[in-house]
Design a protein around this motif. Structure first.
Motif, PDB file in Angstrom:
ATOM      1  N   ALA A  50      16.562  -5.049 -11.212  1.00 21.59           N
ATOM      2  CA  ALA A  50      17.518  -3.982 -11.496  1.00 21.59           C
ATOM      3  C   ALA A  50      16.935  -2.600 -11.247  1.00 21.59           C
ATOM      4  CB  ALA A  50      17.985  -4.086 -12.954  1.00 21.59           C
ATOM      5  N   ARG A  51      15.622  -2.455 -11.369  1.00 27.23           N
ATOM      6  CA  ARG A  51      14.985  -1.150 -11.149  1.00 27.23           C
ATOM      7  C   ARG A  51      14.819  -0.815  -9.678  1.00 27.23           C
ATOM      8  NH1 ARG A  51      10.062  -2.203 -15.335  1.00 27.23           N
ATOM      9  NH2 ARG A  51      11.118  -1.665 -17.263  1.00 27.23           N
ATOM     10  N   LEU A  52      14.705  -1.832  -8.841  1.00 27.53           N
ATOM     11  CA  LEU A  52      14.325  -1.638  -7.449  1.00 27.53           C
ATOM     12  C   LEU A  52      15.494  -1.109  -6.624  1.00 27.53           C
ATOM     13  CD1 LEU A  52      12.195  -1.985  -5.262  1.00 27.53           C
ATOM     14  CD2 LEU A  52      12.918  -4.361  -5.022  1.00 27.53           C
ATOM     15  N   SER A  53      15.333   0.084  -6.094  1.00 30.73           N
ATOM     16  CA  SER A  53      16.365   0.702  -5.272  1.00 30.73           C
ATOM     17  C   SER A  53      16.337   0.109  -3.868  1.00 30.73           C
ATOM     18  CB  SER A  53      16.156   2.217  -5.200  1.00 30.73           C
ATOM     19  OG  SER A  53      17.041   2.796  -4.270  1.00 30.73           O
ATOM     20  N   THR A  54      17.437  -0.453  -3.437  1.00 22.75           N
ATOM     21  CA  THR A  54      17.517  -1.062  -2.113  1.00 22.75           C
ATOM     22  C   THR A  54      17.311  -0.030  -1.013  1.00 22.75           C
ATOM     23  OG1 THR A  54      19.114  -2.651  -3.015  1.00 22.75           O
ATOM     24  CG2 THR A  54      18.923  -2.512  -0.607  1.00 22.75           C
ATOM     25  N   PRO A 126       6.727   7.054  -0.733  1.00 23.05           N
ATOM     26  CA  PRO A 126       7.819   6.141  -0.347  1.00 23.05           C
ATOM     27  C   PRO A 126       7.307   4.837   0.260  1.00 23.05           C
ATOM     28  CG  PRO A 126       8.352   8.379   0.296  1.00 23.05           C
ATOM     29  CD  PRO A 126       6.936   8.402  -0.157  1.00 23.05           C
ATOM     30  N   ALA A 127       6.269   4.934   1.085  1.00 17.26           N
ATOM     31  CA  ALA A 127       5.693   3.720   1.671  1.00 17.26           C
ATOM     32  C   ALA A 127       5.034   2.860   0.609  1.00 17.26           C
ATOM     33  CB  ALA A 127       4.684   4.086   2.753  1.00 17.26           C
ATOM     34  N   ALA A 128       4.423   3.496  -0.394  1.00 18.98           N
ATOM     35  CA  ALA A 128       3.797   2.748  -1.492  1.00 18.98           C
ATOM     36  C   ALA A 128       4.846   2.007  -2.309  1.00 18.98           C
ATOM     37  CB  ALA A 128       3.005   3.698  -2.384  1.00 18.98           C
ATOM     38  N   ILE A 129       5.973   2.648  -2.559  1.00 16.29           N
ATOM     39  CA  ILE A 129       7.063   2.005  -3.292  1.00 16.29           C
ATOM     40  C   ILE A 129       7.543   0.768  -2.536  1.00 16.29           C
ATOM     41  CG2 ILE A 129       9.443   2.274  -4.110  1.00 16.29           C
ATOM     42  CD1 ILE A 129       8.795   5.241  -4.567  1.00 16.29           C
ATOM     43  N   CYS A 130       7.702   0.936  -1.231  1.00 14.03           N
ATOM     44  CA  CYS A 130       8.158  -0.183  -0.409  1.00 14.03           C
ATOM     45  C   CYS A 130       7.128  -1.299  -0.373  1.00 14.03           C
ATOM     46  CB  CYS A 130       8.437   0.312   1.010  1.00 14.03           C
ATOM     47  SG  CYS A 130       8.815  -1.011   2.171  1.00 14.03           S
ATOM     48  N   ALA A 131       5.858  -0.941  -0.183  1.00 14.01           N
ATOM     49  CA  ALA A 131       4.801  -1.947  -0.075  1.00 14.01           C
ATOM     50  C   ALA A 131       4.667  -2.741  -1.359  1.00 14.01           C
ATOM     51  CB  ALA A 131       3.477  -1.268   0.280  1.00 14.01           C
ATOM     52  N   ALA A 132       4.660  -2.043  -2.491  1.00 20.80           N
ATOM     53  CA  ALA A 132       4.516  -2.722  -3.777  1.00 20.80           C
ATOM     54  C   ALA A 132       5.717  -3.620  -4.061  1.00 20.80           C
ATOM     55  CB  ALA A 132       4.341  -1.690  -4.889  1.00 20.80           C
ATOM     56  N   SER A 133       6.908  -3.129  -3.733  1.00 20.12           N
ATOM     57  CA  SER A 133       8.119  -3.910  -3.960  1.00 20.12           C
ATOM     58  C   SER A 133       8.156  -5.142  -3.073  1.00 20.12           C
ATOM     59  CB  SER A 133       9.359  -3.046  -3.718  1.00 20.12           C
ATOM     60  OG  SER A 133       9.348  -1.891  -4.532  1.00 20.12           O
ATOM     61  N   ALA A 134       7.854  -4.944  -1.785  1.00 22.93           N
ATOM     62  CA  ALA A 134       7.869  -6.067  -0.842  1.00 22.93           C
ATOM     63  C   ALA A 134       6.835  -7.113  -1.236  1.00 22.93           C
ATOM     64  CB  ALA A 134       7.593  -5.560   0.566  1.00 22.93           C
ATOM     65  N   SER A 135       5.670  -6.648  -1.670  1.00 21.30           N
ATOM     66  CA  SER A 135       4.612  -7.569  -2.079  1.00 21.30           C
ATOM     67  C   SER A 135       5.066  -8.462  -3.229  1.00 21.30           C
ATOM     68  CB  SER A 135       3.368  -6.775  -2.488  1.00 21.30           C
ATOM     69  OG  SER A 135       2.328  -7.631  -2.894  1.00 21.30           O
ATOM     70  N   PHE A 175      15.618 -12.147 -10.869  1.00 15.78           N
ATOM     71  CA  PHE A 175      15.358 -11.000  -9.992  1.00 15.78           C
ATOM     72  C   PHE A 175      16.566 -10.717  -9.107  1.00 15.78           C
ATOM     73  CE2 PHE A 175      14.003  -9.111  -6.018  1.00 15.78           C
ATOM     74  CZ  PHE A 175      13.200  -8.068  -6.431  1.00 15.78           C
ATOM     75  N   VAL A 176      17.125 -11.752  -8.496  1.00 14.20           N
ATOM     76  CA  VAL A 176      18.294 -11.574  -7.622  1.00 14.20           C
ATOM     77  C   VAL A 176      19.479 -11.040  -8.418  1.00 14.20           C
ATOM     78  CG1 VAL A 176      19.987 -12.809  -6.216  1.00 14.20           C
ATOM     79  CG2 VAL A 176      17.562 -13.320  -5.968  1.00 14.20           C
ATOM     80  N   LEU A 177      19.689 -11.563  -9.621  1.00 17.15           N
ATOM     81  CA  LEU A 177      20.778 -11.076 -10.462  1.00 17.15           C
ATOM     82  C   LEU A 177      20.596  -9.598 -10.781  1.00 17.15           C
ATOM     83  CD1 LEU A 177      23.317 -11.713 -12.075  1.00 17.15           C
ATOM     84  CD2 LEU A 177      21.864 -12.396 -13.995  1.00 17.15           C
ATOM     85  N   GLY A 178      19.356  -9.207 -11.091  1.00 17.27           N
ATOM     86  CA  GLY A 178      19.083  -7.797 -11.350  1.00 17.27           C
ATOM     87  C   GLY A 178      19.331  -6.933 -10.137  1.00 17.27           C
ATOM     88  N   GLN A 179      18.956  -7.435  -8.951  1.00 18.15           N
ATOM     89  CA  GLN A 179      19.170  -6.684  -7.723  1.00 18.15           C
ATOM     90  C   GLN A 179      20.664  -6.534  -7.409  1.00 18.15           C
ATOM     91  OE1 GLN A 179      17.857  -4.639  -4.201  1.00 18.15           O
ATOM     92  NE2 GLN A 179      17.072  -4.939  -6.248  1.00 18.15           N
ATOM     93  N   TRP A 188      20.551   3.706 -15.001  1.00 14.21           N
ATOM     94  CA  TRP A 188      20.435   3.674 -16.460  1.00 14.21           C
ATOM     95  C   TRP A 188      19.084   3.090 -16.883  1.00 14.21           C
ATOM     96  CZ3 TRP A 188      19.705   0.098 -20.340  1.00 14.21           C
ATOM     97  CH2 TRP A 188      20.049   0.514 -21.634  1.00 14.21           C
ATOM     98  N   ILE A 189      18.655   2.024 -16.207  1.00 16.08           N
ATOM     99  CA  ILE A 189      17.382   1.383 -16.543  1.00 16.08           C
ATOM    100  C   ILE A 189      16.212   2.271 -16.160  1.00 16.08           C
ATOM    101  CG2 ILE A 189      15.859  -0.547 -15.930  1.00 16.08           C
ATOM    102  CD1 ILE A 189      18.310  -2.323 -15.854  1.00 16.08           C
ATOM    103  N   ARG A 190      16.266   2.887 -14.969  1.00 11.11           N
ATOM    104  CA  ARG A 190      15.159   3.751 -14.538  1.00 11.11           C
ATOM    105  C   ARG A 190      15.017   4.976 -15.426  1.00 11.11           C
ATOM    106  NH1 ARG A 190      16.903   1.797  -9.385  1.00 11.11           N
ATOM    107  NH2 ARG A 190      18.491   3.427  -9.241  1.00 11.11           N
ATOM    108  N   ALA A 191      16.103   5.413 -16.035  1.00 13.67           N
ATOM    109  CA  ALA A 191      16.058   6.589 -16.907  1.00 13.67           C
ATOM    110  C   ALA A 191      15.530   6.256 -18.297  1.00 13.67           C
ATOM    111  CB  ALA A 191      17.451   7.210 -17.019  1.00 13.67           C
ATOM    112  N   ARG A 192      15.318   4.983 -18.572  1.00 14.01           N
ATOM    113  CA  ARG A 192      14.874   4.567 -19.913  1.00 14.01           C
ATOM    114  C   ARG A 192      13.610   3.708 -19.831  1.00 14.01           C
ATOM    115  NH1 ARG A 192      19.970   5.560 -19.631  1.00 14.01           N
ATOM    116  NH2 ARG A 192      21.145   6.383 -21.432  1.00 14.01           N
ATOM    117  N   LYS A 193      12.621   4.213 -19.100  1.00 16.72           N
ATOM    118  CA  LYS A 193      11.378   3.473 -18.924  1.00 16.72           C
ATOM    119  C   LYS A 193      10.669   3.241 -20.252  1.00 16.72           C
ATOM    120  CE  LYS A 193      10.416   4.987 -14.196  1.00 16.72           C
ATOM    121  NZ  LYS A 193       9.467   5.722 -13.310  1.00 16.72           N
TER     122      LYS A 193
END
Length: 332
Positions: A50-54, A126-135, A175-179, A188-193
């Motif tokens: 749910a946190r991961l921005s497509t 931005p590349a770090a966000i993508c790399a960590a997410s993809a990993s 994970f898929v449901l969250g996505q 909403w979730i990202r604003a409430r870390k």
């Protein structure tokens, strides 16, 4: 000096190990606690999705050379180094601890700390966000696959349909449901870390307590000596230093910019405790998970300390900005 002291989460992990040593949970309470732990893990991966921005992931994947380099280090170079350490087992490293070291090598990268250290050091965020997410997304498939290949080759554990089903049900499906729900609840979730952080850390602490309770009952502290633990710490340090050198020189050899090299170093050298501990509970169900996650817990703290120092070095070595004539002060 504070950068080299254990953080609060590390102290809580140590507390769980101590608690499991003194008051291990077993029997019917352990079954109910295990069920609660499984639900907490499912919630953890739902929140990851749910946190991961497509949009961020799609944008980051455009830099495919950097992403490919980081993924190759994470899922090819690390496992090869893990196999090399196998020559030290069993004559130097107890087999159970070697399995833990090898498990560290097949895990995905971290998310939060990879991005945080990249940002601090002045890298390509931005590349770090993508790399960590993809990993982490690929890790749900590649980590069990690498475990099946590398561990079964040594006669330790094999892949089963039951393991695949548990991973799909407990990790990938949430994970898929969250996505899928991310467009509606992501902001909403990202604003409430701070509000949701206890879910992240709490689920890991639950797994650690349950894993070490089982390990204590099976006699983990009589099986390994202080010298064994010191050896694991030394090998964790050596493993991390080797990968830091490989990412530093490799990224320079590939001609990446300074910002991209920083991203490659911090994203390629990390291993995720947040993903690794829950996956260990699924992959190694019925085995001594405590011994397997112990090298990972030690690696977690070592990577935080070394990378904090390294990020500081990048800041000090950053080139001074060049001022144009319009930016210079009058009279200069």
């Amino acid at each position: 000096m504070k950068r080299f002291l254990p953080d609060t989460f590390t102290l809580l992990l140590i507390a769980m190990v101590v608690l499991a040593t003194l008051l291990p949970i077993s029997g019917k309470p352990a079954e109910w606690f295990g069920l609660a732990t499984n639900l907490a893990i499912a919630l953890l991966f739902f929140l990851h999705g749910a946190r991961l921005s497509t949009d961020v992931v799609v944008a980051g994947f455009l830099h495919w050379r950097l992403q490919s380099f980081i993924l190759a280090v994470t899922f090819v170079v690390f496992p090869l180094l893990g196999l090399l350490m196998g020559f030290l087992s069993p004559w130097l490293i107890p087999p159970a601890l070697y399995l833990g070291l090898l498990y560290v090598c097949v895990l995905p990268s971290t998310v939060q700390s990879s991005i945080a250290f990249t940002s601090i050091a002045g890298g390509n965020v931005p590349a770090a966000i993508c790399a960590a997410s993809a990993s982490n997304i690929l890790g749900m498939f590649l980590t069990p696959a690498l475990v099946a290949v590398l561990f079964s080759a040594g006669g330790h554990v094999g892949v089963s349909l039951d393991m695949i089903w548990k991973i799909m049900l407990q990790l990938f499906l949430p994970f898929v449901l969250g996505q899928l729900l991310q467009p509606f609840i992501g902001n909403w979730i990202r604003a409430r870390k701070s509000l949701l952080a206890p879910v992240d850390r709490g689920s890991i602490l639950m797994v650690v307590y349950l894993a070490f309770s089982n390990a204590v009952i099976e006699g983990i502290w009589t099986e390994f000596s202080t010298a064994d633990l010191a050896l694991v710490i030394g090998l964790d340090v050596a493993l991390l230093l080797a990968v830091l050198l490989i990412t530093a020189f490799g990224s320079k050899l590939f001609g990446f910019s300074r910002e991209d090299r920083i991203t490659a170093i911090f994203c390629g050298s990390k291993k995720s405790l947040a993903s690794g501990v829950p996956m260990a509970g699924v992959i190694f169900a019925g085995q001594s998970v405590g011994a397997i996650v112990l090298p990972l817990m030690l690696f977690h703290q070592i990577q935080l300390m070394l990378c904090a120092w390294l990020a500081r070095r990048f800041i000090l070595a950053a080139p001074e900005p060049v001022l144009t004539s319009s930016q210079q002060a009058p009279g200069k």
